[in-house]
Write an enzyme that holds these catalytic residues in place. Structure first.
Site, PDB file in Angstrom:
ATOM      1  N   CYS A   1      39.443  48.609  39.730  1.00 42.19           N
ATOM      2  CA  CYS A   1      39.655  48.296  38.307  1.00 42.19           C
ATOM      3  C   CYS A   1      38.382  48.720  37.568  1.00 42.19           C
ATOM      4  O   CYS A   1      37.274  48.404  38.000  1.00 42.19           O
ATOM      5  CB  CYS A   1      39.942  46.809  38.107  1.00 42.19           C
TER       6      CYS A   1
ATOM      7  N   CYS B   1      35.514  46.169  36.459  1.00 43.06           N
ATOM      8  CA  CYS B   1      35.085  45.145  37.416  1.00 43.06           C
ATOM      9  C   CYS B   1      33.948  45.655  38.294  1.00 43.06           C
ATOM     10  O   CYS B   1      34.051  46.731  38.895  1.00 43.06           O
ATOM     11  CB  CYS B   1      36.282  44.728  38.271  1.00 43.06           C
TER      12      CYS B   1
ATOM     13  N   CYS C   1      31.751  38.018  38.967  1.00 43.65           N
ATOM     14  CA  CYS C   1      32.209  38.704  40.166  1.00 43.65           C
ATOM     15  C   CYS C   1      31.455  40.003  40.450  1.00 43.65           C
ATOM     16  O   CYS C   1      31.407  40.899  39.635  1.00 43.65           O
ATOM     17  CB  CYS C   1      33.693  38.991  39.956  1.00 43.65           C
TER      18      CYS C   1
HETATM   19  N1  SAH Z   1      41.474  41.019  42.751  1.00 42.66           N
HETATM   20  C1  SAH Z   1      41.909  39.782  42.160  1.00 42.66           C
HETATM   21  C2  SAH Z   1      40.894  38.673  42.150  1.00 42.66           C
HETATM   22  C3  SAH Z   1      39.460  38.959  41.847  1.00 42.66           C
HETATM   23  S1  SAH Z   1      38.862  39.099  40.202  1.00 42.66           S
HETATM   24  C4  SAH Z   1      42.413  40.040  40.771  1.00 42.66           C
HETATM   25  O1  SAH Z   1      42.242  41.124  40.263  1.00 42.66           O
HETATM   26  O2  SAH Z   1      43.031  39.142  40.198  1.00 42.66           O
HETATM   27  C5  SAH Z   1      39.265  37.647  39.325  1.00 42.66           C
HETATM   28  C6  SAH Z   1      39.515  37.928  37.838  1.00 42.66           C
HETATM   29  O3  SAH Z   1      38.321  38.382  37.176  1.00 42.66           O
HETATM   30  C7  SAH Z   1      40.574  39.007  37.621  1.00 42.66           C
HETATM   31  O4  SAH Z   1      41.443  38.599  36.597  1.00 42.66           O
HETATM   32  C8  SAH Z   1      39.715  40.174  37.172  1.00 42.66           C
HETATM   33  O5  SAH Z   1      40.449  41.108  36.445  1.00 42.66           O
HETATM   34  C9  SAH Z   1      38.640  39.491  36.373  1.00 42.66           C
HETATM   35  N2  SAH Z   1      37.459  40.320  36.128  1.00 42.66           N
HETATM   36  C10 SAH Z   1      36.870  41.186  36.965  1.00 42.66           C
HETATM   37  N3  SAH Z   1      35.820  41.777  36.383  1.00 42.66           N
HETATM   38  C11 SAH Z   1      35.750  41.264  35.147  1.00 42.66           C
HETATM   39  C12 SAH Z   1      34.875  41.491  34.040  1.00 42.66           C
HETATM   40  N4  SAH Z   1      33.882  42.365  34.120  1.00 42.66           N
HETATM   41  N5  SAH Z   1      35.098  40.784  32.916  1.00 42.66           N
HETATM   42  C13 SAH Z   1      36.111  39.894  32.837  1.00 42.66           C
HETATM   43  N6  SAH Z   1      36.966  39.650  33.827  1.00 42.66           N
HETATM   44  C14 SAH Z   1      36.789  40.332  34.971  1.00 42.66           C
END
Ligand code: SAH
Length: 353
Positions: free
Chosen positions: A113, A116, A332
């Protein structure tokens, strides 16, 4: 060698039988392993036995960085997991009425993603069930409050490591004593995993990371959308919601000028009003945490309010998540992304459900 939280009850029974311990010991030891007190301090067990157990059933997570926010309510760990010291993060978030542990299900992540930090770094490896469970237990040992919730929202895609994740869920429910509804699995939309989840007996809560209401935009943020587009993800989410009255929430990272317009809120509202999941959809709006590999910015407060209002106008509930742990890079993938050097704040934070 079996690890402390990779060991099954049968493994513990066999070990104690081999040592010639009385039969009742196995039950005692098993209970001690899942109490919020480290084995070394489990005074119901003779000291010599504790020492022998600690050696025979080693922990798997070696603390590399442990940082607590200035308010004392958020603690984050970066661990070296297993013999290869795979980098894993865990966060403990406390408030008056709950203590949540955010666990990683993989070291890194293959989902890529764009916004992320974990996705930008790629997949290192899957975590074992024992490594996932140990994150919760170690956080519980450090928490002055009983751990009430576990969220699979740390590094990794839980449904891409289904078997280990589910085994950890069963252990946390059956042995650590968490109610299934207080265990949340967050997925980017791995449809086969979601459908499998719908068949499980334990009614865990599902969170679906949606982030966009149209496929072109979602594919640009979440590459997996190419394989499992929005309609399929919503369909699988409805199947989970329909099974034993499970709760499903939708996560939406709000990125200024990318997915946070009122027209986009209206499109999301239309999509979710039509979604057949029991009890209706609930949306968590998360202001983007800036990450090194992505140029976007967080939506500001006023725009977030307008976005939530546009959803509410269509009867869709939305909560804006508070940000926490700003001073310790608790979002994260961030400790790891910084090369394990804690220090200056970057203005990013982790989220509290
Ligand atoms: N892979 C799983 C769980 C891990 S991330 C998932 O995608 O749901 C948990 C949440 O944090 C997810 O909704 C993800 O999109 C969000 N997330 C990741 N990086 C982020 C960021 N930089 N800012 C805001 N939300 C983020």
């Amino acid at each position: 060698m079996t690890s402390r939280y990779g060991a099954s009850r049968a493994d513990v029974e066999a070990l104690l039988a081999e040592w010639g311990e009385p039969r009742y010991r196995a039950e005692q030891v098993w209970e001690a392993l899942y109490r919020p007190v480290p084995l070394e301090e489990a005074t119901a067990l003779p000291r010599a036995l504790r020492e022998r157990l600690a050696e025979a059933l080693p922990l798997e997570l070696l603390s590399v960085v442990e940082a607590t926010a200035a308010d004392g309510l958020t603690t984050k760990w970066l661990w070296g997991a297993g013999p290869d010291a795979a980098q894993v993060e865990t966060v403990l978030m406390r408030s008056r009425d709950r203590a949540s542990v955010c666990v990683s299900s993989q070291a890194g992540c293959a989902m890529a993603c764009s916004f992320c930090a974990t996705g930008q770094a790629g997949l290192e490896r899957h975590l074992t069930s024992g490594e996932i469970v140990e994150q919760v237990i170690r956080a519980a040992h450090a928490s002055p409050q009983r751990v009430s919730n576990v969220v699979y929202m740390g590094m990794g895609e839980p449904l891409a490591n289904y078997d280990a994740v589910w085994e950890s869920v069963e252990r946390l429910h059956g042995d650590f004593g968490l109610s299934a509804r207080r265990i949340t699995i967050s997925t980017v939309g791995v449809v086969p995993g979601m459908r499998r989840l719908a068949t499980e007996a334990l009614p865990v809560t599902l969170a679906v990371s949606l982030h966009a209401a149209d496929d072109d935009l979602r594919t640009s943020l979440v590459p997996l959308n190419h394989r499992y587009p929005i309609a399929d993800v919503l369909d699988a989410a409805a199947e989970v919601a329909g099974a034993r009255g499970r709760r499903v929430t939708f996560e939406y990272a709000c990125i200024a000028g990318v997915n946070d317009g009122v027209d986009q809120a209206q499109a999301l509202g239309r999509l979710l009003t039509a979604w057949p999941g029991a009890g209706g959809a609930h949306v968590n709006l998360i202001p983007l945490n800036p990450t090194a590999g992505y140029g976007g910015h967080a939506t500001d407060r006023n725009r977030l309010r307008d976005f939530a209002a546009a959803l509410a106008a269509r009867g869709v509930n939305a909560t804006v998540r508070r940000t926490r742990g700003v001073d310790i890079d608790a979002a994260c993938g961030q400790l790891r992304a910084r090369g394990a050097i804690p220090g200056e704040a970057t203005g990013s934070a982790t989220m509290v459900p």
